[in-house]
Every structure is written in C-alpha cells, then in structure tokens.
Design an enzyme around this catalytic site. Structure first.
Site, mmCIF file in Angstrom:
data_model
loop_
_atom_site.group_PDB
_atom_site.id
_atom_site.type_symbol
_atom_site.label_atom_id
_atom_site.label_comp_id
_atom_site.label_asym_id
_atom_site.label_seq_id
_atom_site.Cartn_x
_atom_site.Cartn_y
_atom_site.Cartn_z
ATOM 1 N N ARG A 75 0.935 -1.510 -0.447
ATOM 2 C CA ARG A 75 -0.068 -0.444 -0.205
ATOM 3 C C ARG A 75 0.994 1.508 -0.089
ATOM 4 N NH1 ARG A 75 -2.833 -4.409 2.062
ATOM 5 N NH2 ARG A 75 -1.100 -4.733 2.825
ATOM 6 N N THR A 76 1.518 1.598 0.858
ATOM 7 C CA THR A 76 2.538 2.186 0.819
ATOM 8 C C THR A 76 3.047 2.410 -0.633
ATOM 9 O OG1 THR A 76 2.812 2.198 3.416
ATOM 10 C CG2 THR A 76 4.264 3.723 2.565
ATOM 11 N N LYS A 106 26.681 -4.660 -1.742
ATOM 12 C CA LYS A 106 28.420 -4.408 -1.454
ATOM 13 C C LYS A 106 28.611 -3.731 -0.289
ATOM 14 C CE LYS A 106 27.873 -3.707 -7.036
ATOM 15 N NZ LYS A 106 28.185 -2.655 -7.628
ATOM 16 N N ARG A 127 11.728 3.685 3.233
ATOM 17 C CA ARG A 127 11.154 2.552 4.196
ATOM 18 C C ARG A 127 12.639 1.805 4.640
ATOM 19 N NH1 ARG A 127 5.667 -0.952 4.261
ATOM 20 N NH2 ARG A 127 4.821 0.038 4.800
ATOM 21 N N HIS A 156 5.887 6.089 11.010
ATOM 22 C CA HIS A 156 4.832 6.352 10.083
ATOM 23 C C HIS A 156 3.675 7.227 9.942
ATOM 24 C CE1 HIS A 156 3.363 4.207 6.641
ATOM 25 N NE2 HIS A 156 3.946 2.880 6.340
HETATM 26 C C1 NCD Z 1 1.978 -1.201 8.047
HETATM 27 C C2 NCD Z 1 3.148 -0.567 8.303
HETATM 28 O O1 NCD Z 1 4.335 -0.894 7.950
HETATM 29 O O2 NCD Z 1 3.918 -0.345 9.269
HETATM 30 N N1 NCD Z 1 1.502 -1.676 6.949
HETATM 31 C C3 NCD Z 1 1.746 -0.619 6.138
HETATM 32 O O3 NCD Z 1 2.195 0.472 6.024
HETATM 33 N N2 NCD Z 1 0.052 -0.005 5.376
HETATM 34 C C4 NCD Z 1 1.311 -2.543 9.117
HETATM 35 C C5 NCD Z 1 2.062 -3.444 8.761
HETATM 36 O O4 NCD Z 1 3.473 -4.159 8.235
HETATM 37 O O5 NCD Z 1 1.424 -4.341 9.791
#
Ligand code: NCD
Length: 349
Positions: A75-76, A106, A127, A156
């Site tokens: 999703r993100t 590397k 991320r 997040h």
């Molecule tokens: C979450 C995350 O990555 O922190 N997912 C997201 O970004 N929608 C929640 C999760 O991974 O459980």
C-alpha cells in the site's frame, strides 16, 4: 528496546502556510500542527474530488519521485507511486530489500544511496527496517524532501495522517462543526509494541485532541502483555497532556469485550512476525485477538473498524461486508492524503 529518536528540532513546523511544507522532510507526526492538518485535509478532499471527476492533473509534470524500500510494502509504496502519477509526475522505484539489486548489497550506506538518488529525482520516499534511520539520514542535511514510509518500529507518519483523515471522514466529526463534550474512544488493538502505525497514531491523536478534534479523547490500548504500547509512547502522550492541558485518558485493557465498550474506532494491527527474535515468541501471541462476525455483534452500531493492512488472521474476511469495516476505504484515503503531501512538499498544492 526501541528508543525515541532525536528529532527535537522537527516540532510544530508544518502549518496552514503552504510554504511551511515546501521542501520539508516528513519524518514524524510531531512536525504537524492543527492548522497544518486543516490544510492537509482540505487538500486531500480536493484530491479526492479531482481523482473522482478527472482522474488527476499535471501539476507535478517533470517531477520524479524515488521510492526506496528496504522492507516489503504494498500500500505505502503503490499509493505513493500512483499519487505521483495522478498528478502528472513520474516514479523511480528502487527495491533495496535483500532480494533487490542495489549497491546496499555491496555495503553502501543508506545515506549514500539516498544522497545519490536525490541527484536524479525531486522527492524521496524511504522505508527502512531500522528505527532512527531517517533522522540519521536527515542529520546530513539532504536538500530535497525525504518522506518517512516507516522506520522499523519507529514511526509511520503518513499512515497516521491518512488514519486520522479516515477517522474524521468516517465519523463525520466536523459535520456539526462544534465542540463536543462526548469523548472520542479510540481502541488500538494487537501488536502495540512493534507497530509503528499505532506509535505514530497515538502521538498524532494526542497532539490534535484540543485544537483539531475539539473533544475529550480516550486512547484505549488492548494487547497481549508482551506486546503492550511502549512506555516512551505513553510518556509522550502523558507529557503532552501535562504541557498542553489536554483532555486525554490512556487506558490498558486485556479483552476485546472491555475494549469495545463505547468505542468509536477499533484500530486493529497484525502481530509483526518479522520483528520477533524467535518463532516460539511469535507463536505464543499469534492469533490472540481475532475480530469476526461474533465480535461485530457485540460492537457499538456506529463503531468503525480500521487496519493499516496487511492483515494476517486478525480480522476475518467475513467482516469485510459489514458497513463498519472501514479498512479498504482507509486504504483508498491513503492515495488522496499522499497526493496532498507530495503536492505540498513540491510547492504545487
Ligand atoms: C503497515 C506498516 O508497514 O507498518 N503497513 C502499511 O504501511 N500500510 C502495517 C504492517 O506492516 O503491519
């Protein structure tokens, strides 16, 4: 044990002035003010109308987004990519995970990777599995906007912003446009120890109680004992209450039945298998809380169920058709909120 990162210089920086967002990093919910939320959510509503009526526009033409993901994401990552595309921009996707093919294999540092890729692009979404990575990278003063898409068990922020947008949209909190005496009861359920979404959301809710939500707030935590909300998050909320005179109660309950009492929002999270040091520890708590049709029969008739997704077994698919199941609508809102964030940091809101 996760530590709170030093981002003390990034507090209350994002306001209703669009210039306050221009070229800024979006690292923590501590940056956002109540007036900044008003700007963001007005923009998100206009993005929703834009997508539904015209599909998008070209305000970000010739701008390029780099998504650099060291951890898995559906999703993100995809909502940021689509957000960029719907505003006419383009995307460079970098799979920096162990199965990807970047120079992190590397031994290149995150900072070097980000710094290099910023030479080609205009905005970065990052991320990483390690909490604090973003503040480390920021410490080197990158001059293009860097957006935190999740740093380990840390924060997040864009998820919390879309979660809050969903809460006010679903519960029609501003429809009556008045201050309410009735407390808003938000239940955070599941793996509260490792879940970065609930860490950011608890902090954001605390920060917005008085000037944005304008009603008392109950943050009710429900988790297995070993997965409780970290004390540094509860202390953040507590300190915020003391310093700002806000009306927030934090509660800890063990059962779903107690959690549901008078709840307006049930925010469910998965047990984060990848953050456990042993399979046995994970198995001991896996499947402890399951939301199914029976649970929903006991829940308040207007309570909404949210989940950042992905789900594993914590919400039965039989709940999906219940009108109170808001998690797919929540996911869609992620697109509008992320379109707004990209437009704001690139000066095209
Ligand atoms: C979450 C995350 O990555 O922190 N997912 C997201 O970004 N929608 C929640 C999760 O991974 O459980």
């Amino acid at each position: 044990m996760a530590q709170q990162r030093d981002i003390s210089h990034l507090v209350d920086t994002l306001t209703s002035d669009p210039n306050s967002w221009l070229s800024q990093p979006i690292v923590s919910v501590t940056q956002i003010t109540a007036s900044g939320l008003n700007l963001l959510y007005d923009t998100a509503k206009s993005m929703r109308t834009l997508v539904k009526t015209k599909g998008g526009d070209s305000r970000l033409a010739h701008k390029i987004l780099a998504t650099i993901f060291y951890e898995a994401s559906t999703r993100t990552s995809c909502s940021f990519q689509v957000a960029m595309m719907r505003l006419g921009g383009q995307v460079m996707m970098v799979d920096a995970s162990p199965s990807g093919n970047t120079s992190s294999k590397k031994g290149e540092t995150v900072l070097d990777t980000v710094r290099c890729l910023q030479c080609y692009t205009d905005v970065t979404v990052l991320r990483h599995p390690m909490e604090g990575t973003l503040s480390g990278v920021l410490g080197e003063k990158l001059n293009k906007p860097l957006i935190n898409a999740g740093d380990g068990t840390g924060e997040h922020p864009t998820q919390a912003l879309l979660d809050l947008f969903t809460i006010i949209d679903e519960l029609e909190i501003f429809e009556e446009d008045k201050i309410s005496e009735e407390p808003l009861v938000i239940v955070l359920l599941g793996d509260l120890k490792h879940g970065r979404t609930v860490h950011s959301l608890a902090k954001l809710m605390a920060r917005t109680q008085s000037e944005f939500l304008k009603r008392p707030l109950v943050l009710r935590y429900c988790s297995p004992t070993s997965l409780q909300m970290p004390s540094y998050i509860k202390e953040y909320v507590e300190t915020y209450i003391k310093q700002n005179g806000t009306y927030i109660t934090q509660e800890e309950v063990g059962s779903i039945e107690e959690a549901l009492h008078g709840a307006h929002v049930l925010y469910v999270t998965r047990v984060q298998k990848e953050r456990f040091s042993s399979e046995d520890d994970y198995m001991a708590v896996k499947g402890r809380y399951i939301i199914d049709e029976e649970t929903m029969m006991k829940a308040p008739p207007k309570m909404i169920v949210m989940h950042p997704l992905p789900r594993v077994d914590e919400i039965s698919p039989t709940v999906d058709n219940d009108p109170r199941a808001a998690y797919f609508r929540q996911m869609e809102n992620g697109l509008y909120v992320r379109m707004s964030i990209l437009a704001l940091v690139l000066g095209k809101s």
